[in-house]
Design a protein around this motif. Structure first.
Motif, short mmCIF file in Angstrom:
data_model
loop_
_atom_site.label_atom_id
_atom_site.label_comp_id
_atom_site.label_asym_id
_atom_site.label_seq_id
_atom_site.Cartn_x
_atom_site.Cartn_y
_atom_site.Cartn_z
N PHE A 1 0.15 3.20 -3.13
CA PHE A 1 -0.22 4.07 -4.26
C PHE A 1 -0.52 5.45 -3.70
CE2 PHE A 1 -3.54 1.13 -3.15
CZ PHE A 1 -4.70 1.88 -3.01
N ARG B 1 0.96 8.78 -14.44
CA ARG B 1 1.95 7.70 -14.52
C ARG B 1 3.18 8.13 -15.30
NH1 ARG B 1 -2.49 2.82 -14.98
NH2 ARG B 1 -2.78 2.66 -12.72
N SER C 1 2.14 7.02 -8.69
CA SER C 1 1.40 5.75 -8.71
C SER C 1 -0.07 6.04 -8.40
CB SER C 1 1.99 4.76 -7.72
OG SER C 1 2.04 5.32 -6.43
N LYS D 1 -4.32 4.53 -8.55
CA LYS D 1 -5.28 3.42 -8.68
C LYS D 1 -6.64 4.01 -9.01
CE LYS D 1 -7.60 0.08 -5.70
NZ LYS D 1 -7.50 -0.79 -4.52
#
Lengths: 493, 493
Positions: A300, A329, A334, A336
């Protein structure tokens, strides 16, 4: 996170081993030399696979799968091939276990001995060419452009995670062609694809070149390679592409009816990269705080860490984090969001530094009030307070990721350039190798004897005869005999 | 193409074997029981992998990689596990070959004997649980939701391409949980994912159920499965998901600190599907002309065949074909234009029928004049002349592919329903099994003795205790003893 990593300057080798384990990339298994690739490490490998697979398919290759086991006799059909691999083969001799007499353990059942022992593939030329024999009759069946993703086993005595393991994962391309020219073209094309992958995705500058005879693949006529420099100045061979001539076609009797009505042996190539690339990626960019990953291969790319006291602040910060995540996104970044309440922000910062997440965003209550966020870069360890009203966040982060990808590449390139030295005398050669390290560009007389002698005296080997080097009159740095081209020497992994 | 396939009605088994080979899906290798998966077959498997991998990741699983080799002693740590697998293990005993005395071949070097023999993984519970021991200390480390794509080896004595091979490719999920409830939930979830994959992508209706004790995975507390019906009425187990209880945690001493401050063994699951699914796909839908592939798994969904005489006609037809290809690709339909001049249209038609391409488009000069094309369906072998002015071609083909996908599923479902019979007496059981075949839904007294006896007398086994079956008072079809639920009997692959 426990205590810090060893420092690269103090013990590069220990630093590497510890980093691989602590960043959750891989660990040793109970079987000597075989590794476990952990989820975080494997997701980097999956990204490598996806890009390489796309590049192979775009150049007309398809995937297939060939057996893990090779009859022992196949290996010896190509003389230099067997010499190269016989000494490191895992051998299957039996196909059954049974209970021991005391019933307390299992033993190998002596009645279940194989008629012919099988070796676990160290590479698949033999089993694939024995198959190609039935697939090729005429020029119309050519070219065959096939790749496989597989595990292979080479029983190495000294192993290191990713760099040299008894079992490793790789892809091996095996192609068959009607002419030598076409096969050479394929060989060069695949070296170029590997170089492009290394530079664009791994942010790893490489030298393209040809191996000397003594470093050539066992069974090849010519081996092309890409060589990269690690931060300790040592070279790492990052991919090879072999022109096999008609060697395996002759060993396995693979002939075809030519367009002109004749009968000829098929021309072959094989080419591969392996989980060794993981080692190259780690050693080329990472620092004493942990991994540094190029954004294009990071599992990520962005992590958001909330700074809060109590549920109310968390709820407000989370709302902002979710907004940002959605925006990122949308443009394919990517991301988190680590809202675990079991760890403090400082712990998380260190954790994501260790794991090389390219960009860290921190959001606290003051940020909410000011409409700002903190953006930190992993590669430079720099931070900035970013005003969300000045630029769409997706645009900001996308462009930052591009900058990071380029900066990591450029930094590795500068390092390599600085550590590549042209030398013209034997004294200079030894001095540079000992005191500066890196790549040494020097004249060589072209003989295996001189190559061996230099290796014996200095541990440096010829990494390759670079393709981009111009012809140049000179004298061999060791023997003083005439030479027309510089080659690249280095100590290597 | 050579002569036609054997007919299913005459020799189903021969039809299958020939189809697998002639449609370029797979072939036997020189190593007994090990197959070569050919490019066309492998590209179907890649599509399966991509969808399954997506489904696993959407439910929180990540991929990793564990070693190919397992120390022999690991296998025996779980008592029923070793019993299930010891008899079919390939065993590595040596790690080197050397030249024979006469120099003419290589032999196994007796000096290179391993201290402990290694088995080639038949499944990875043991090596993975030995690793999990170090990964799990506290409830905070749970759940572990890990999958691996790998090759495994089971030394089967009787093998058949895809259905039963010594080496096969599969995925194996291995998860660890803090509670039994959570582990059971995971087990059921994965069975449901397999069922959804089979039905949506393979167009294969399946029965979800639980295995009886004698059909359970070696080391599991409960095995969930999906069972599909092939065209010969036999059952094929298409995927299994195991609740392992604490069996492997106990065997490898994997304990964790619970939230409540105690110490407990971890609860486990494992689940897998393999290249066996390729066999199921082939046998469920294909016919005497060749493969029938559901559009969602076809390597390419549409093939365009030009009908022409001379270069001028080919140029005109190609122009139209290229237009259509561009339109289809825009909406994500995969399409191939076969303009080879080495084969006639009739040959190509037969070839793509054999290979199961869902839709064939033919374009000739008359079509150009009329603004039409010929559209042929592989599944029904029907053709239509389509007027290009009536509907955009991309819309027409997209909707046709959906119709085909559904029709293939419904046709398999009707077949299964027609071939599933409720029986209530032993006479009826034998009669249906012998004269009609298929699935038999019958009462069973729940004992392994009756199960064994029925198997011995009829070769039918209990495929599963279906989950959707209601409780129902009845009497065992064989013993007459009371039963509260019908189970599914069938002969099986």
């Amino acid at each position: 996170m426990s205590k810090g990593l060893p420092k690269r300057s103090e013990d590069y080798s220990l630093w590497y081993n510890e980093l691989v384990k602590r960043a959750d990339l891989a660990e040793n298994s109970a079987v000597r030399g075989c590794m476990v690739i952990k989820p975080y490490g494997f997701s980097i490998w999956e990204k490598m696979q996806a890009e390489l697979d796309r590049m192979f398919k775009e150049t007309g290759h398809t995937n297939a799968y060939f057996p893990l086991f090779i009859p022992k006799s196949y290996l010896s059909k190509e003389a230099s091939h067997v010499e190269g691999f016989a000494k490191e083969c895992a051998v299957v001799t039996h196909y059954r276990l049974k209970n021991s007499d005391d019933g307390k353990s299992v033993i190998v059942d002596p009645d279940a001995k194989l008629e012919e022992e099988l070796i676990v593939r160290p590479t698949s030329e033999t089993v694939i060419w024995s198959t190609y024999k039935n697939w090729v009759q005429s020029y119309r069946d050519l070219p065959l452009l096939i790749n496989q993703w597989a595990n292979v086993v080479r029983w190495e005595m000294r192993t290191r995670l990713f760099l040299r393991t008894a079992e490793f994962l790789w892809q091996e391309g095996h192609t068959a062609h009607a002419t030598a020219e076409e096969a050479v073209e394929e060989t060069v094309q695949m070296m170029n694809i590997y170089a492009q992958f290394a530079e664009e995705f791994m942010a790893l500058p490489v030298v393209k070149g040809i191996k000397t005879e003594s470093e050539r693949f066992a069974g090849a006529v010519e081996t092309y390679c890409i060589e990269a420099m690690m931060q300790d100045g040592k070279a790492l061979q990052a991919g090879t592409s072999h022109f096999l001539g008609q060697n395996f076609a002759k060993a396995f009797d693979v002939k075809f009816a030519t367009k002109e009505g004749g009968l000829d042996y098929v021309w072959g190539t094989s080419w591969g990269v392996s989980t060794r690339l993981m080692g190259a990626l780690i050693m080329a960019h990472s620092d004493d705080n942990g991994l540094v990953l190029p954004p294009k291969l990071a599992p990520f790319q962005v992590v958001i860490v909330p700074i809060y006291k109590g549920d109310e602040e968390l709820a407000l910060v989370s709302e902002k984090a979710n907004e940002i995540m959605a925006e990122l996104r949308k443009v394919g970044v990517s991301v988190k969001f680590d809202n675990r309440d079991t760890h403090k922000p400082g712990w998380k910062f260190a954790e994501y530094e260790l794991k090389g997440v390219p960009v860290r965003i921190a959001i606290g209550p003051r940020d909410l009030a000011n409409n700002t966020i903190e953006i930190a870069r992993r590669d430079t360890l720099t931070k900035e307070q970013f005003d969300l009203s000045t630029q769409p966040i997706a645009e900001k982060i996308s462009s930052l990721l591009e900058i990071i990808q380029n900066d990591i590449y450029n930094s590795a390139l500068s390092f390599r350039n600085e550590k590549t030295t042209e030398v013209n005398s034997w004294e200079e050669f030894k001095d540079v190798l000992e005191n500066k390290g890196g790549f040494i560009s020097a004249h060589w007389d072209g003989t295996p004897e001189t190559e061996d002698k230099i290796k014996e005296l200095t541990k440096a080997t010829i990494r390759c005869i670079p393709i981009h080097h111009e012809e140049e009159e000179g004298k061999c740095v060791y023997s003083g005999k005439p030479s027309s081209k510089r080659v690249l020497f280095a100590k290597s992994y």
